[in-house]
Design an enzyme around this catalytic site. Sequence first.
Site, PDB file in Angstrom:
ATOM      1  N   GLY A  11       0.779  -1.237   0.000  1.00  0.00           N
ATOM      2  CA  GLY A  11       0.000   0.000   0.000  1.00  0.00           C
ATOM      3  C   GLY A  11       0.807   1.281   0.000  1.00  0.00           C
ATOM      4  N   ARG A  65     -15.802 -15.039 -10.849  1.00  0.00           N
ATOM      5  CA  ARG A  65     -15.163 -13.718 -10.828  1.00  0.00           C
ATOM      6  C   ARG A  65     -16.206 -12.600 -10.755  1.00  0.00           C
ATOM      7  NH1 ARG A  65      -9.795 -12.931 -12.405  1.00  0.00           N
ATOM      8  NH2 ARG A  65      -8.733 -14.811 -13.035  1.00  0.00           N
ATOM      9  N   MET A  90      -4.132  -7.337  -7.147  1.00  0.00           N
ATOM     10  CA  MET A  90      -3.645  -8.450  -7.960  1.00  0.00           C
ATOM     11  C   MET A  90      -4.771  -9.319  -8.524  1.00  0.00           C
ATOM     12  SD  MET A  90      -0.506  -7.798  -7.893  1.00  0.00           S
ATOM     13  CE  MET A  90       0.304  -9.251  -8.551  1.00  0.00           C
ATOM     14  N   LEU A  93     -10.149  -7.496 -13.252  1.00  0.00           N
ATOM     15  CA  LEU A  93     -11.572  -7.148 -13.128  1.00  0.00           C
ATOM     16  C   LEU A  93     -12.317  -7.540 -14.402  1.00  0.00           C
ATOM     17  CD1 LEU A  93     -11.013  -3.649 -11.514  1.00  0.00           C
ATOM     18  CD2 LEU A  93     -11.930  -5.688 -10.368  1.00  0.00           C
ATOM     19  N   HIS A 109       1.298   0.738 -13.057  1.00  0.00           N
ATOM     20  CA  HIS A 109       2.092  -0.450 -13.379  1.00  0.00           C
ATOM     21  C   HIS A 109       3.574  -0.062 -13.385  1.00  0.00           C
ATOM     22  CE1 HIS A 109       2.971  -4.357 -15.088  1.00  0.00           C
ATOM     23  NE2 HIS A 109       3.788  -3.757 -15.921  1.00  0.00           N
ATOM     24  N   ASP A 141      -8.758  -1.919 -18.721  1.00  0.00           N
ATOM     25  CA  ASP A 141      -9.734  -2.659 -19.524  1.00  0.00           C
ATOM     26  C   ASP A 141      -9.685  -4.127 -19.080  1.00  0.00           C
ATOM     27  OD1 ASP A 141      -7.514  -3.751 -20.716  1.00  0.00           O
ATOM     28  OD2 ASP A 141      -7.765  -2.694 -22.634  1.00  0.00           O
ATOM     29  N   ASP A 145      -3.087  -5.157 -17.898  1.00  0.00           N
ATOM     30  CA  ASP A 145      -2.220  -3.993 -18.151  1.00  0.00           C
ATOM     31  C   ASP A 145      -2.259  -3.542 -19.605  1.00  0.00           C
ATOM     32  OD1 ASP A 145      -1.385  -4.235 -15.439  1.00  0.00           O
ATOM     33  OD2 ASP A 145       0.063  -5.753 -16.030  1.00  0.00           O
ATOM     34  N   GLU A 174       6.445   6.303  -9.099  1.00  0.00           N
ATOM     35  CA  GLU A 174       5.022   5.941  -8.985  1.00  0.00           C
ATOM     36  C   GLU A 174       4.327   6.862  -7.998  1.00  0.00           C
ATOM     37  OE1 GLU A 174       4.130   1.765  -8.312  1.00  0.00           O
ATOM     38  OE2 GLU A 174       6.039   1.177  -9.170  1.00  0.00           O
TER      39      GLU A 174
HETATM   40  C1  GRF Z   1       3.466  -1.145  -7.381  1.00  0.00           C
HETATM   41  O1  GRF Z   1       4.748  -1.391  -7.885  1.00  0.00           O
HETATM   42  C2  GRF Z   1       2.478  -0.964  -8.495  1.00  0.00           C
HETATM   43  O2  GRF Z   1       3.027  -0.340  -9.612  1.00  0.00           O
HETATM   44  C3  GRF Z   1       2.080  -2.374  -8.816  1.00  0.00           C
HETATM   45  O3  GRF Z   1       2.034  -3.031  -7.579  1.00  0.00           O
HETATM   46  C4  GRF Z   1       2.912  -2.380  -6.671  1.00  0.00           C
HETATM   47  C5  GRF Z   1       2.108  -2.013  -5.466  1.00  0.00           C
HETATM   48  O4  GRF Z   1       2.928  -1.519  -4.452  1.00  0.00           O
HETATM   49  N1  GRF Z   1       0.826  -2.416  -9.535  1.00  0.00           N
HETATM   50  P1  GRF Z   1       2.265  -0.847  -3.186  1.00  0.00           P
HETATM   51  O5  GRF Z   1       1.329  -1.860  -2.573  1.00  0.00           O
HETATM   52  O6  GRF Z   1       1.564   0.385  -3.623  1.00  0.00           O
HETATM   53  O7  GRF Z   1       3.434  -0.558  -2.278  1.00  0.00           O
END
Ligand code: GRF
Length: 214
Positions: A11, A65, A90, A93, A109, A141, A145, A174
């Site tokens: 998170g 799902r 993870m 959807l 991503h 979508d 990714d 990010e």
């Molecule tokens: C990040 O690297 C994000 O890009 C990917 O999953 C990771 C999540 O990390 N989709 P966090 O839980 O936000 O630390």
Amino acid sequence: MKVGVLASGSGTNLQALIDAAARGEMGRARVVVVGANVPGCGALERAAQAGIPTFLRSHKDFAQREDFDHALLDELRRHGVGLVALAGFMRILTPTFLDAFPHRVVNIHPALLPSFPGVHAQKQAFDGGVRFSGCTVHFVDAGADTGPIIAQAVVPVLDGDDAEALRLRILAEEHRLYPAVIRAIAEGRVSVDGRRVHVRGAPVDLADGRLKSL
Ligand code: GRF
């Protein structure tokens, strides 16, 4: 704009959104609820720490799902969410979920899509020998990714790096990119034209992809 975050892991991206909002850098966007599918994950703890409501729905408790997606939708709607931000969530959807939030589900991503989709993207990039990688915020979508790209930040791969060093350098970007993009969406500065997404008023340094300002 009320943002619902879905997460499965530590998170840190959620934390970046919470911290950016606290600094007044998210405009009208704020995280109103955090949902997770992994009991006890860091994202749930961070949300609780910030006083944000949480919910836990394990995909393992649902045969289909679509049933899992309906359960997520029920919670997000209950909190009046207008934008869903995936942050290390993870699960794929289904259209059941995505049709309820057209162009209102985003993901971050840790690679320059369309290169290195899927899991362990940073290690894929490192092992692939690229000189530059980075991160991508995109609309979600039904693929993994594959949705329209909203913004990217470029990160160099340096001599002496290992996959973990690269992961951390990407992660720092990010944490800058995601709040900026969510703010832009909340401010109505993002429009979609097929695969091309236009973001107004978010100057990007084309030399290295870094966002110059929020
Ligand atoms: C990040 O690297 C994000 O890009 C990917 O999953 C990771 C999540 O990390 N989709 P966090 O839980 O936000 O630390």
